[in-house]
Write a protein that holds these residues in place. Sequence first.
Motif, PDB file in Angstrom:
ATOM      1  N   THR A 230       0.855  -1.192   0.000  1.00 33.62           N
ATOM      2  CA  THR A 230       0.000   0.000   0.000  1.00 33.62           C
ATOM      3  C   THR A 230       0.884   1.233   0.000  1.00 33.62           C
ATOM      4  O   THR A 230       1.797   1.338   0.836  1.00 33.62           O
ATOM      5  N   GLY A 231       0.610   2.156  -0.905  1.00 36.23           N
ATOM      6  CA  GLY A 231       1.445   3.346  -1.003  1.00 36.23           C
ATOM      7  C   GLY A 231       0.616   4.572  -1.369  1.00 36.23           C
ATOM      8  O   GLY A 231      -0.584   4.633  -1.105  1.00 36.23           O
ATOM      9  N   ILE A 232       1.275   5.556  -1.952  1.00 31.94           N
ATOM     10  CA  ILE A 232       0.612   6.791  -2.377  1.00 31.94           C
ATOM     11  C   ILE A 232       0.721   6.924  -3.880  1.00 31.94           C
ATOM     12  O   ILE A 232       1.537   6.257  -4.525  1.00 31.94           O
ATOM     13  N   TRP A 233      -0.113   7.805  -4.438  1.00 33.74           N
ATOM     14  CA  TRP A 233      -0.108   7.982  -5.893  1.00 33.74           C
ATOM     15  C   TRP A 233      -0.627   9.368  -6.241  1.00 33.74           C
ATOM     16  O   TRP A 233      -1.315  10.006  -5.462  1.00 33.74           O
ATOM     17  N   ASN A 234      -0.281   9.816  -7.427  1.00 29.58           N
ATOM     18  CA  ASN A 234      -0.802  11.078  -7.964  1.00 29.58           C
ATOM     19  C   ASN A 234      -2.140  10.791  -8.632  1.00 29.58           C
ATOM     20  O   ASN A 234      -2.198  10.138  -9.670  1.00 29.58           O
ATOM     21  N   SER A 235      -3.223  11.290  -8.014  1.00 28.52           N
ATOM     22  CA  SER A 235      -4.553  11.020  -8.549  1.00 28.52           C
ATOM     23  C   SER A 235      -4.885  11.915  -9.740  1.00 28.52           C
ATOM     24  O   SER A 235      -5.848  11.655 -10.446  1.00 28.52           O
ATOM     25  N   ARG A 236      -4.116  12.984  -9.937  1.00 22.93           N
ATOM     26  CA  ARG A 236      -4.348  13.862 -11.078  1.00 22.93           C
ATOM     27  C   ARG A 236      -3.029  14.481 -11.503  1.00 22.93           C
ATOM     28  O   ARG A 236      -2.190  14.823 -10.675  1.00 22.93           O
TER      29      ARG A 236
END
Length: 1022
Positions: free
Chosen positions: A658-664
């Motif tokens: 589980t990590g982070i991401w650029n949603s836009r």
Amino acid sequence: MSSSILRKLCFLLIVLCTATATAIAQKTITGKVTGAADGAGLPGVTITVPGTSTGTQTDVNGHFRLQTPANAQTLSFSFMGYEPLTITIANREVINVALQSTSKGLGEVVVVGYGVQNRRDVTGTISSVKGADINNLPVSDAAQAMQGRVTGVDIVRSDGQPGSTPSIRIRGTGTINNAEPLIIIDGVPASGLSDINPNDIASMEVLKDASSSAIYGTRAANGVIIITSKKGNYGEKLKTTVNLYKGVSNAIRYIPLLTAPDLVMLKKERYTNDGKTIDPIWNDPFYATQRTDWQRALLGSGQVTNADVNLRGGNNSSNYLFSAGYYDEKGIIENTYFKRYTIRINSEHKLSKRFKVGENMQLTYRQNEGFDTYSSQTGLIFSALRFNPAIPVRNPDGSYGSSKASNELGDINNPVFTAETTDGWAKNYRLLASVYGELEILDGLTLRGNYGFDGSIYNQSNFVPKVLDQTRTRDHAELWNRSESNSSQLSELFLTYNKIFHQHHLTLTGGYSQQVAKGSYFKGERWGYGDESRDVRVLDNGNDIHDASGNFNPENAIASGFIRGFYGFKDKYLLTVTFRADGSSRFAPGRRWGYFPAFSAGWRVSDERFFKDNVTFMSNLKVTGGWGQLGNQNVRDFQYLAPVDKDRRYNFGENPYTGIWNSRLANPNITWEKAEMTNVSLEAGFFQNKLNAVITWFNKNTKDMLVPAAAMDLHGTASIPDQNIGQLNNKGWEVEVSYQGGNDRFRYNVSANASFIKNTVTRLYEAGTYISSSNYGRQNQEISRTYEGQPLASFYGWKTNGIYQTQQDIDNDPNISKDPNKGSIKPGDVRFLDINGDGIINEQDRTYLGDPNPKVVYGIQAGARYKGFDLNLSFAGVGGVKLYNADKMQGMDPTYSYNMYAEALNRWHGPGTSNSVPRMSLSSDNSNNRTSDRFVEKGDYFSLRNIALGYTIPAKVWGHSGISDIRVYVAAQNLFILTSYSGLTPQLGYNDNTKDGNRQRGVDVAAYPQARSFTFGATLNF
């Protein structure tokens, strides 16, 4: 002491004595000018001292303050549309005047941004609606009352659910994004008109062109509507007005559907045509017996109740108004309603001869409940149109009828069951308030400071029970609650200099404005309720937490500086210049500021000597023209940033993480949309201005329109930001004509307006590219596209040419000469046209099918008074518009297991039987019900929006009861609609602003139908 110093002191003493003598010799007079008919303040009235150059004008509420010479004997009051009046001053310091209206002109005054202006001096395009014209109309939103009354304004309400908010379009749809106008209520930007009681409105001004709107800069690209609420009067004894009305409503029309016997016949015919064995359920006589008309079972009668009271008055130093209102509308579908409670307090106080303070406060509580009527899966109206007519509303044992017996009956639930068992509500508390202080620094020079606050708390709850005895089952009950709070604070400071001297009139306004908005939200949802009783439907009693989320809404701010100058020479040569600079936090540093200039000029030709000497039949002729730029920031916040979201799941090899991401993705260059408008008007009055006409030509170009960026060669789930690459043009004509006539006993008036608008997207990516709307229906059909060179949200699909009658027709048809699907086409199928000439029917043959934007929007108003009787009528209509009947696209599709439109009886069932409705079949090999011109209809309509007949019982009837008069009336709304459109209503708008915005319009998805209402009411004045 030297002689030079002595001479200077003597000179100074003389100057001081002269100034003191001058001050002593002057007298300050204050007061208010109102209209005698309704007691509303009249802004822009010219007040002069005869024989001198001393004069002033009333402010937005009709108040004035004038320093007169000590020997002044009289004051003259003049106002276009009202009889001039001269008043003796005597020893009075407060003079209140009520002017009698005449039949002279199109209107007397307008409220403009940060001030008022006499109608004679207006060089922009502004339309007005007086509060008296919309009082006691049975509408939940004041915008509904505007329909047909203002040229160039299209009120679009495609959902008749109680409390639904209509869309407002001023001079067409100017952007693919949010195209709603800026709403100003008592100086404070507001988010809509549903919170204000229409009976509290004194006037509504619609600023349509760049010159009149540019003072609001970045938020004015879609036009501006200024609402001024009613106020009290200085020196007025307490006056009380009570409004009461009660009404009933019902459906305007129903769609002809198949009866149970006819439905069984066509269901069997499907199997016969396809050479298949008929499903046994269609041989069951139970389903060949008509039991329920589901439209009438669901659409019953509604009610509307309104009660409000208005108290106003004042003394020489203060005025006040207090009003309280209650509005309750129960819809024609059970458990749909809208309630509104309003309290308004307005007051103003003179703390000295040159300084006054005031406040306007509106407190509103709204509550409503409604249903989804847009879904093609579970929509309530959709379900009523599709549900089998042989099934009863309730079975003999009291349980609800259902379609569980067979998949042949469809996968939808009993619509009456849904309406009666779903429990939901939305509540909104809102405070809209402003306080101001105004200091007259010098004669004609005024400093004003405003502080505005707009705060709301929104709560919503929805409970759906466990469902076991319907087709769409639910093995657990669900409850979700949502709460959201938002607020904005406005701070403004501006100077106004207004001076009339000799043949010159100069008004300068300049100032600073800042508004900051913020908010937060929370949502919680739990499933599984062992006890579904109403009094235990709270989150704590649920078993499983399904959702718990919350966050801050993006905080945004806008800072502005503005200046406007008006100059009039000889009252016939007019010039207005405006400039505003806006900075918005929604855009990146370096891209935040927009600059919006505008100018307009006018020439009162009728005041020229050559005109007066040679033209006798024309009493007024005025030419105006202007140009300006406006802005639009109503787009998604902070698209110049790339937000980072958490809890994104990734797989590295066989191990999940589980990590982070650029949603836009980010667009650092995003900035304002800009609208550039040119405007030319001709105003003419005939026969002492009994007959008036206004003709306006306008051309509006939206530049740097924000559209979704083309995502070429990109893969992933991050959303793409908008880019400033689109251009859109709206141009057309507006025409207004009015006539007032009669005598003291009988007076009448009639007016008509029409706007002719052409909408064209002039730039969008590159040739052949388009922006699509979301797909609709169980066929998952794309209906609308926006192409360069075409109108916004045009219908796109396949063109047809009748029905194949024989196999020979199919064999010889050049449209499908090379089509690999040719072998699947049967007689009775739809003949589609090969647009590109390759002998194949495919996606390349989709083409333009129609424009959902009306080419003409018009209205007619008429009224008459005879003795105590009054009659008022308001008509509205549109022309040159196409609608797409998406519900019919599904209601005529025999491949589904639902009821169908009665028109299906006209199906093809042999050569020569029909050339419009295809055969009954379980097969969709030819996609007979794809998006095509079969479902595009003419959407023109003409409606009687409102009619009211009243009688005013004079005071002498009541003696000394304290009641000055009582008006009783009967009224009707939506009394009739003349149209050839086959759906529930031709008044279709934008179905889902959250998803499609302006990408789709005029698509009929069987939304909540609008109702016809009849009301009886009374107005009492004390």
